[in-house]
Design a protein around this motif. Structure first.
Motif, PDB file in Angstrom:
ATOM      1  N   SER A  21       0.822  -1.203   0.000  1.00 48.11           N
ATOM      2  CA  SER A  21       0.000   0.000   0.000  1.00 48.11           C
ATOM      3  C   SER A  21       0.860   1.259   0.000  1.00 48.11           C
ATOM      4  N   ARG A  22       1.925   1.270   0.801  1.00 51.46           N
ATOM      5  CA  ARG A  22       2.802   2.449   0.871  1.00 51.46           C
ATOM      6  C   ARG A  22       3.577   2.671  -0.423  1.00 51.46           C
ATOM      7  N   ARG A  23       3.870   1.618  -1.145  1.00 48.62           N
ATOM      8  CA  ARG A  23       4.701   1.710  -2.344  1.00 48.62           C
ATOM      9  C   ARG A  23       3.881   1.855  -3.631  1.00 48.62           C
ATOM     10  N   ARG A  24       2.577   1.710  -3.544  1.00 52.28           N
ATOM     11  CA  ARG A  24       1.715   1.663  -4.722  1.00 52.28           C
ATOM     12  C   ARG A  24       1.791   2.936  -5.569  1.00 52.28           C
ATOM     13  N   ILE A  25       1.760   4.094  -4.962  1.00 51.64           N
ATOM     14  CA  ILE A  25       1.770   5.358  -5.716  1.00 51.64           C
ATOM     15  C   ILE A  25       3.081   5.507  -6.477  1.00 51.64           C
ATOM     16  N   GLY A  26       4.198   5.184  -5.843  1.00 57.03           N
ATOM     17  CA  GLY A  26       5.491   5.254  -6.531  1.00 57.03           C
ATOM     18  C   GLY A  26       5.544   4.305  -7.719  1.00 57.03           C
ATOM     19  N   ARG A  27       5.025   3.099  -7.540  1.00 58.63           N
ATOM     20  CA  ARG A  27       5.002   2.137  -8.656  1.00 58.63           C
ATOM     21  C   ARG A  27       4.137   2.671  -9.789  1.00 58.63           C
ATOM     22  N   ALA A  28       2.986   3.243  -9.450  1.00 57.30           N
ATOM     23  CA  ALA A  28       2.107   3.801 -10.486  1.00 57.30           C
ATOM     24  C   ALA A  28       2.813   4.935 -11.228  1.00 57.30           C
ATOM     25  N   ASP A  29       3.515   5.794 -10.500  1.00 60.33           N
ATOM     26  CA  ASP A  29       4.269   6.883 -11.142  1.00 60.33           C
ATOM     27  C   ASP A  29       5.306   6.331 -12.114  1.00 60.33           C
ATOM     28  N   ARG A  30       6.013   5.286 -11.694  1.00 62.49           N
ATOM     29  CA  ARG A  30       7.057   4.720 -12.556  1.00 62.49           C
ATOM     30  C   ARG A  30       6.451   4.001 -13.766  1.00 62.49           C
ATOM     31  N   ILE A  31       5.302   3.363 -13.594  1.00 56.93           N
ATOM     32  CA  ILE A  31       4.626   2.718 -14.732  1.00 56.93           C
ATOM     33  C   ILE A  31       4.186   3.779 -15.737  1.00 56.93           C
ATOM     34  N   GLU A  32       3.646   4.886 -15.252  1.00 58.93           N
ATOM     35  CA  GLU A  32       3.243   5.969 -16.158  1.00 58.93           C
ATOM     36  C   GLU A  32       4.449   6.563 -16.878  1.00 58.93           C
ATOM     37  N   TRP A  33       5.560   6.715 -16.175  1.00 61.50           N
ATOM     38  CA  TRP A  33       6.782   7.231 -16.812  1.00 61.50           C
ATOM     39  C   TRP A  33       7.259   6.254 -17.885  1.00 61.50           C
ATOM     40  N   LEU A  34       7.238   4.962 -17.570  1.00 66.10           N
ATOM     41  CA  LEU A  34       7.667   3.944 -18.539  1.00 66.10           C
ATOM     42  C   LEU A  34       6.804   3.950 -19.788  1.00 66.10           C
ATOM     43  N   ALA A  35       5.536   4.211 -19.634  1.00 63.13           N
ATOM     44  CA  ALA A  35       4.617   4.211 -20.785  1.00 63.13           C
ATOM     45  C   ALA A  35       5.051   5.225 -21.841  1.00 63.13           C
ATOM     46  N   LEU A  36       5.777   6.247 -21.430  1.00 61.61           N
ATOM     47  CA  LEU A  36       6.276   7.245 -22.380  1.00 61.61           C
ATOM     48  C   LEU A  36       7.478   6.737 -23.173  1.00 61.61           C
ATOM     49  N   HIS A  37       8.091   5.639 -22.730  1.00 63.75           N
ATOM     50  CA  HIS A  37       9.332   5.157 -23.329  1.00 63.75           C
ATOM     51  C   HIS A  37       9.216   3.789 -23.988  1.00 63.75           C
ATOM     52  N   GLU A  38       8.223   3.015 -23.588  1.00 61.91           N
ATOM     53  CA  GLU A  38       8.062   1.681 -24.146  1.00 61.91           C
ATOM     54  C   GLU A  38       7.351   1.760 -25.491  1.00 61.91           C
ATOM     55  N   ILE A  39       7.526   0.717 -26.265  1.00 59.76           N
ATOM     56  CA  ILE A  39       6.771   0.607 -27.505  1.00 59.76           C
ATOM     57  C   ILE A  39       5.932  -0.658 -27.430  1.00 59.76           C
ATOM     58  N   SER A  40       4.886  -0.679 -28.198  1.00 61.09           N
ATOM     59  CA  SER A  40       4.009  -1.834 -28.219  1.00 61.09           C
ATOM     60  C   SER A  40       4.313  -2.653 -29.465  1.00 61.09           C
ATOM     61  N   THR A  41       4.577  -3.920 -29.278  1.00 62.50           N
ATOM     62  CA  THR A  41       4.806  -4.832 -30.398  1.00 62.50           C
ATOM     63  C   THR A  41       3.920  -6.053 -30.202  1.00 62.50           C
ATOM     64  N   SER A  42       3.572  -6.675 -31.304  1.00 61.00           N
ATOM     65  CA  SER A  42       2.727  -7.861 -31.188  1.00 61.00           C
ATOM     66  C   SER A  42       3.538  -9.059 -30.714  1.00 61.00           C
ATOM     67  N   ALA A  43       4.773  -9.131 -31.146  1.00 64.55           N
ATOM     68  CA  ALA A  43       5.646 -10.228 -30.730  1.00 64.55           C
ATOM     69  C   ALA A  43       7.091  -9.814 -30.973  1.00 64.55           C
ATOM     70  N   VAL A  44       7.954 -10.268 -30.090  1.00 60.83           N
ATOM     71  CA  VAL A  44       9.379  -9.999 -30.233  1.00 60.83           C
ATOM     72  C   VAL A  44      10.118 -11.312 -30.067  1.00 60.83           C
ATOM     73  N   ILE A  45      11.000 -11.573 -31.004  1.00 60.13           N
ATOM     74  CA  ILE A  45      11.822 -12.775 -30.933  1.00 60.13           C
ATOM     75  C   ILE A  45      13.262 -12.308 -30.818  1.00 60.13           C
ATOM     76  N   GLY A  46      13.968 -12.834 -29.860  1.00 58.17           N
ATOM     77  CA  GLY A  46      15.362 -12.473 -29.676  1.00 58.17           C
ATOM     78  C   GLY A  46      16.037 -13.489 -28.784  1.00 58.17           C
ATOM     79  N   ARG A  47      17.304 -13.242 -28.510  1.00 58.19           N
ATOM     80  CA  ARG A  47      18.021 -14.124 -27.602  1.00 58.19           C
ATOM     81  C   ARG A  47      17.330 -14.089 -26.250  1.00 58.19           C
ATOM     82  N   ILE A  48      17.149 -15.259 -25.683  1.00 57.48           N
ATOM     83  CA  ILE A  48      16.378 -15.369 -24.449  1.00 57.48           C
ATOM     84  C   ILE A  48      17.002 -14.547 -23.328  1.00 57.48           C
ATOM     85  N   GLU A  49      18.335 -14.498 -23.267  1.00 56.06           N
ATOM     86  CA  GLU A  49      18.984 -13.728 -22.206  1.00 56.06           C
ATOM     87  C   GLU A  49      18.669 -12.234 -22.337  1.00 56.06           C
TER      88      GLU A  49
END
Length: 180
Positions: A21-49
């Motif tokens: 509960s105490r950490r939820r707002i910070g996690r939400a802030d970081r998820i919203e920040w990440l949404a500005l940097h991530e891209i959406s792909t249908s599938a990605v194939i690459g080296r498992i590591e």
């Protein structure tokens, strides 16, 4: 489960619920920040590591583990740079990350500002994986004094920088493949 174990388990779950509960707002802030940097792909194939590093960098960032973010995201960038050099025939085997950055710069494989940021972030990562003198220029204690900022603020800034750069390298190396 006997009564003392049950009680201990209930206390543990209550403590975790309070922590969540105490950490939820910070996690939400970081998820919203990440949404500005991530891209959406249908599938990605690459080296498992590399794919695992990409996933875990995101997860540890969301949870606010900034040193882990730096370690894992720099690992992804290293994998990506070295793999791209291999695919282009510029290297055989696996050079060190520092060598790979130099080769990638010489061959103009990635933008020079990305490679400069990768080098800087790698140097900031190094004191966490290689023992450095307390007065080493990249040691966190030195950076705290030089930047006159709280360590968490410094590490969060590094984490955001490395996540942004990680997604730049990820997007730059995506290739379309067709399934027959």
């Amino acid at each position: 489960m006997d009564a003392p174990q049950f009680i201990a388990r209930q206390r543990l779950l209550a403590g975790l619920e309070e922590s969540d509960s105490r950490r939820r707002i910070g996690r939400a802030d970081r998820i919203e920040w990440l949404a500005l940097h991530e891209i959406s792909t249908s599938a990605v194939i690459g080296r498992i590591e590399a794919m695992q590093l990409l996933r875990e960098a995101r997860e540890v960032f969301v949870d606010g583990h900034y040193v882990a973010t730096l370690l894992v995201a720099v690992g992804f960038i290293e994998h990506t740079v070295v793999e791209e050099l291999q695919l282009l025939g510029h290297v055989n085997g696996s050079p060190t990350f520092s060598q790979a950055i130099l080769i990638a710069a010489e061959k103009k494989v990635f933008p020079s500002d990305w490679l400069a940021r990768a080098k800087k972030l790698n140097l900031r990562r190094n004191p966490f994986v290689h023992i450095k003198d307390a007065k080493h220029q990249h040691a966190l204690g030195v950076r705290i004094r030089m930047e006159d900022r709280h360590p968490t603020a410094i590490l969060e800034s590094d984490a955001k920088d490395v996540i942004d750069l990680m997604y730049n390298f990820f997007v730059a190396t995506l290739r379309e493949t067709r399934v027959p």
